[in-house]
Design an enzyme around this catalytic site. Structure first.
Site, mmCIF file in Angstrom:
data_model
loop_
_atom_site.group_PDB
_atom_site.id
_atom_site.type_symbol
_atom_site.label_atom_id
_atom_site.label_comp_id
_atom_site.label_asym_id
_atom_site.label_seq_id
_atom_site.Cartn_x
_atom_site.Cartn_y
_atom_site.Cartn_z
ATOM 1 N N LYS A 145 64.319 61.263 -32.432
ATOM 2 C CA LYS A 145 63.078 60.557 -32.791
ATOM 3 C C LYS A 145 62.022 61.614 -33.054
ATOM 4 O O LYS A 145 62.101 62.708 -32.511
ATOM 5 C CB LYS A 145 62.618 59.669 -31.630
ATOM 6 N N ASP A 198 59.441 54.283 -38.708
ATOM 7 C CA ASP A 198 59.109 53.571 -37.466
ATOM 8 C C ASP A 198 57.641 53.155 -37.665
ATOM 9 O O ASP A 198 57.184 53.066 -38.822
ATOM 10 C CB ASP A 198 59.306 54.480 -36.244
HETATM 11 P P1 NDP Z 1 54.857 48.897 -38.554
HETATM 12 O O1 NDP Z 1 53.975 50.078 -38.546
HETATM 13 O O2 NDP Z 1 55.372 48.355 -39.832
HETATM 14 O O3 NDP Z 1 54.136 47.677 -37.801
HETATM 15 C C1 NDP Z 1 53.696 47.802 -36.494
HETATM 16 C C2 NDP Z 1 53.008 46.519 -36.068
HETATM 17 O O4 NDP Z 1 52.764 46.566 -34.663
HETATM 18 C C3 NDP Z 1 51.656 46.320 -36.732
HETATM 19 O O5 NDP Z 1 51.375 44.963 -36.829
HETATM 20 C C4 NDP Z 1 50.728 47.009 -35.740
HETATM 21 O O6 NDP Z 1 49.379 46.575 -35.794
HETATM 22 C C5 NDP Z 1 51.352 46.625 -34.421
HETATM 23 N N1 NDP Z 1 51.078 47.663 -33.421
HETATM 24 C C6 NDP Z 1 51.390 48.964 -33.500
HETATM 25 N N2 NDP Z 1 50.945 49.623 -32.425
HETATM 26 C C7 NDP Z 1 50.340 48.714 -31.673
HETATM 27 C C8 NDP Z 1 49.676 48.773 -30.436
HETATM 28 N N3 NDP Z 1 49.552 49.934 -29.761
HETATM 29 N N4 NDP Z 1 49.177 47.622 -29.927
HETATM 30 C C9 NDP Z 1 49.299 46.442 -30.606
HETATM 31 N N5 NDP Z 1 49.908 46.331 -31.792
HETATM 32 C C10 NDP Z 1 50.411 47.445 -32.316
HETATM 33 O O7 NDP Z 1 56.068 49.258 -37.566
HETATM 34 P P2 NDP Z 1 57.496 48.580 -37.432
HETATM 35 O O8 NDP Z 1 57.427 47.128 -37.739
HETATM 36 O O9 NDP Z 1 58.467 49.420 -38.151
HETATM 37 O O10 NDP Z 1 57.792 48.778 -35.869
HETATM 38 C C11 NDP Z 1 57.483 47.804 -34.894
HETATM 39 C C12 NDP Z 1 58.314 48.049 -33.646
HETATM 40 O O11 NDP Z 1 59.709 47.967 -33.981
HETATM 41 C C13 NDP Z 1 58.140 49.412 -32.976
HETATM 42 O O12 NDP Z 1 58.314 49.255 -31.585
HETATM 43 C C14 NDP Z 1 59.301 50.213 -33.537
HETATM 44 O O13 NDP Z 1 59.645 51.303 -32.681
HETATM 45 C C15 NDP Z 1 60.378 49.159 -33.545
HETATM 46 N N6 NDP Z 1 61.522 49.388 -34.423
HETATM 47 C C16 NDP Z 1 61.359 49.622 -35.758
HETATM 48 C C17 NDP Z 1 62.448 49.803 -36.562
HETATM 49 C C18 NDP Z 1 62.321 49.965 -38.025
HETATM 50 O O14 NDP Z 1 63.363 49.994 -38.688
HETATM 51 N N7 NDP Z 1 61.134 50.061 -38.599
HETATM 52 C C19 NDP Z 1 63.815 49.811 -36.005
HETATM 53 C C20 NDP Z 1 63.885 49.467 -34.599
HETATM 54 C C21 NDP Z 1 62.763 49.293 -33.860
HETATM 55 P P3 NDP Z 1 48.275 47.504 -36.491
HETATM 56 O O15 NDP Z 1 48.523 47.391 -37.959
HETATM 57 O O16 NDP Z 1 46.972 46.962 -36.058
HETATM 58 O O17 NDP Z 1 48.504 48.899 -35.977
HETATM 59 O O1 2IT Z 2 63.830 52.597 -33.515
HETATM 60 C C1 2IT Z 2 64.637 52.624 -34.472
HETATM 61 O O2 2IT Z 2 65.820 52.316 -34.329
HETATM 62 C C2 2IT Z 2 64.126 52.990 -35.796
HETATM 63 N N1 2IT Z 2 62.931 53.214 -35.941
HETATM 64 C C3 2IT Z 2 65.067 53.103 -36.957
HETATM 65 C C4 2IT Z 2 65.774 54.423 -36.939
HETATM 66 C C5 2IT Z 2 66.608 54.733 -38.162
HETATM 67 O O3 2IT Z 2 67.104 55.868 -38.194
HETATM 68 O O4 2IT Z 2 66.786 53.895 -39.035
#
Ligand code: NDP
Ligand code: 2IT
Length: 446
Positions: A126, A166
């Protein structure tokens, strides 16, 4: 706490001081694994868990860049190369002002187990930066990404370490970083996943985490002869994962009534249907606006500074960030009738919240199982890049569904308790551990 876990954690906290989220993630895993390791002493004598909790390598670097006013800005850059026992390091990059070493170590640690659960040959890593893309111009984001990749490119590669997105890292950022890698190394390779479909990206990768999280919820509900049809769902977040979790849940006949961002949440009792979701996608992905604008546009309630868990629902899909459901939120959810939580985010529930889910015997899919669909399709993107082909949408989606089903089966295999209750926490932790641990045993003390 089990005294064996207490003893193990005393060493972890002393060696990794101040890294609260890392301690939390390791402790949850240790609670599942230490009893299992006692029954399988080969892992104990080889100190597998102790080794898994120590990153193989951490790279920390300065990221200087020049903003649109001509002023020099300085951020921190990180890559945690956690474990390469079963494949090259693989895991996302997070750009968010809260990023620090402890948060990235927790995410890298979770990634090791998650990637193992996918059945694909990927180690765990990461990285990221405390850079905040919010409020920056496209030009500033590009300048930052280029500077970040100028250093990172020395440490990664398609056979070594393959980052992805992420929080704060989506298609735009991956594009800028890929461009800079290609320019510096003069190589067109699958060094990053989540690429655009015209230049090596896999279909369904943008959708994969959210879709996978819903497929996992479906599988959990299936164990109680339930389905998502007609269920009311609370989603948090409004980014990549939340958007596609909402899309798939709606497609399967559920009604999603909440979405949020870091400022608050909206409650739409009629449900966020396809048209409204399209509006949110444009708001968030193109205009980069706030979720409160949805309330103004569609005339629904907006709860400033609050999280969605006070709304009555059957199923909760936390898809924003870590520790966004605390003990009180979990009580509220369960008391209001929520009987399933499938985590799109990484570690969105505090340890106390998880305790409530388990005590109340609800269906609880921890992030490392429920959100593994994202990295799984990243793995499929790597395969397509190596083979220099691209699969159709249906083909990737079918593979994703099968992988989520397999992960669910693994959780049942390692997590079913004597009374039939499926403890998905133990299931995911033990199921993810065994493959990595056996590989480490075979490879000796490295
Ligand atoms: P994005 O940046 O696309 O979206 C994040 C969302 O969460 C936004 O709505 C954001 O609001 C909100 N957010 C972020 N930080 C905070 C905080 N500290 N408090 C409240 N709301 C918050 O990210 P992703 O959708 O990609 O990721 C979301 C989650 O999913 C994370 O935990 C990530 O680690 C996990 N994840 C993502 C993967 C991926 O493929 N993208 C894979 C597996 C897990 P705002 O716009 O106001 O910041
Ligand atoms: O938390 C996660 O699994 C991710 N942000 C996706 C990682 C990846 O390599 O696709």
């Amino acid at each position: 706490m089990d005294p064996r876990v207490e003893k193990f954690m005393a060493v972890i906290t002393a060696k990794n001081q101040g890294e609260r989220e890392f301690h939390q993630a390791v402790q949850e895993v240790a609670e599942s694994l230490i009893p299992f390791i006692e029954e399988n002493p080969k892992y104990k004598y080889a100190k597998i868990l102790e080794r898994i909790a120590e990153p193989e390598r951490i790279i920390i670097f300065r990221v200087p860049w020049i903003d649109d006013k001509g002023e020099i800005q300085i951020n921190k850059g990180y890559r945690i190369e956690m474990n390469s026992a079963i494949g090259p390091y693989k895991g996302g990059l997070r750009f968010h002002p809260t990023v620090n070493l402890g948060i990235l170590k927790f995410l890298a640690f979770e990634q090791v187990f998650k990637n193992s659960l996918t059945t694909l040959p990927m180690g765990g890593g990461k990285g990221g930066s405390d850079f905040d893309p919010k409020g920056k111009t496209d030009n500033e984001v590009m300048k930052f990404c280029q500077s970040f990749m100028s250093e990172l490119c020395r440490h990664i590669g398609p056979e070594t370490d393959i980052p992805a997105g992420d929080i704060g890292v989506g298609g735009r950022e991956i594009g800028f970083m890929f461009g800079q890698y290609k320019r510096l190394r003069n190589e067109f390779t699958g060094v990053l996943t989540g690429k655009g479909r015209e230049w090596g990206g896999s279909l369904i990768r943008p959708e994969a985490t959210g879709y996978g999280c819903v497929y996992f919820a479906q599988a959990m509900l299936g164990t109680r002869n339930e389905s998502l049809e007609g269920k009311t769902i609370a989603v948090s977040g409004s980014g990549n994962v939340a958007q596609y979790a909402t899309e798939k849940a709606t497609e399967l006949g559920a009604k999603v009534v909440t979405m949020s961002d870091s400022s608050g949440f909206i409650y739409d009792p009629m449900g966020i249907d396809k048209d409204k979701l399209d509006w949110i996608m444009e708001l968030k992905n193109i205009k980069r606006g706030r979720i409160s604008e949805y309330a103004d546009n569609f005339g629904v309630e907006y709860y400033e500074g609050k999280r969605p868990w006070l709304i009555k629902c059957d199923v909760a899909l936390p898809c924003a960030t870590e520790n966004e459901i605390n003990e009180e939120d979990a009580e509220l959810l369960v008391n209001n009738g929520c009987f399933a939580v499938s985590e799109g985010a990484n570690m969105p529930s505090t340890a106390e919240a998880v305790e409530i889910y388990l005590k109340k015997r609800i269906l609880y899919g921890p992030g490392k199982a429920a959100n593994a669909g994202g990295v799984a399709v990243s793995g499929l993107e790597m395969t397509q890049n190596s083979m220099r082909i691209s699969w159709h949408r249906e083909e990737v989606d079918d593979k994703l569904r099968q992988i989520m089903k397999d992960i669910h089966e693994t959780c049942i295999r390692f997590g079913r308790e004597n009374d039939g209750f499926i403890n998905y926490v133990n299931g995911a932790n033990i199921g993810g551990f065994v493959k990595v641990a056996d590989a480490m045993l075979a490879q000796g003390a490295v």
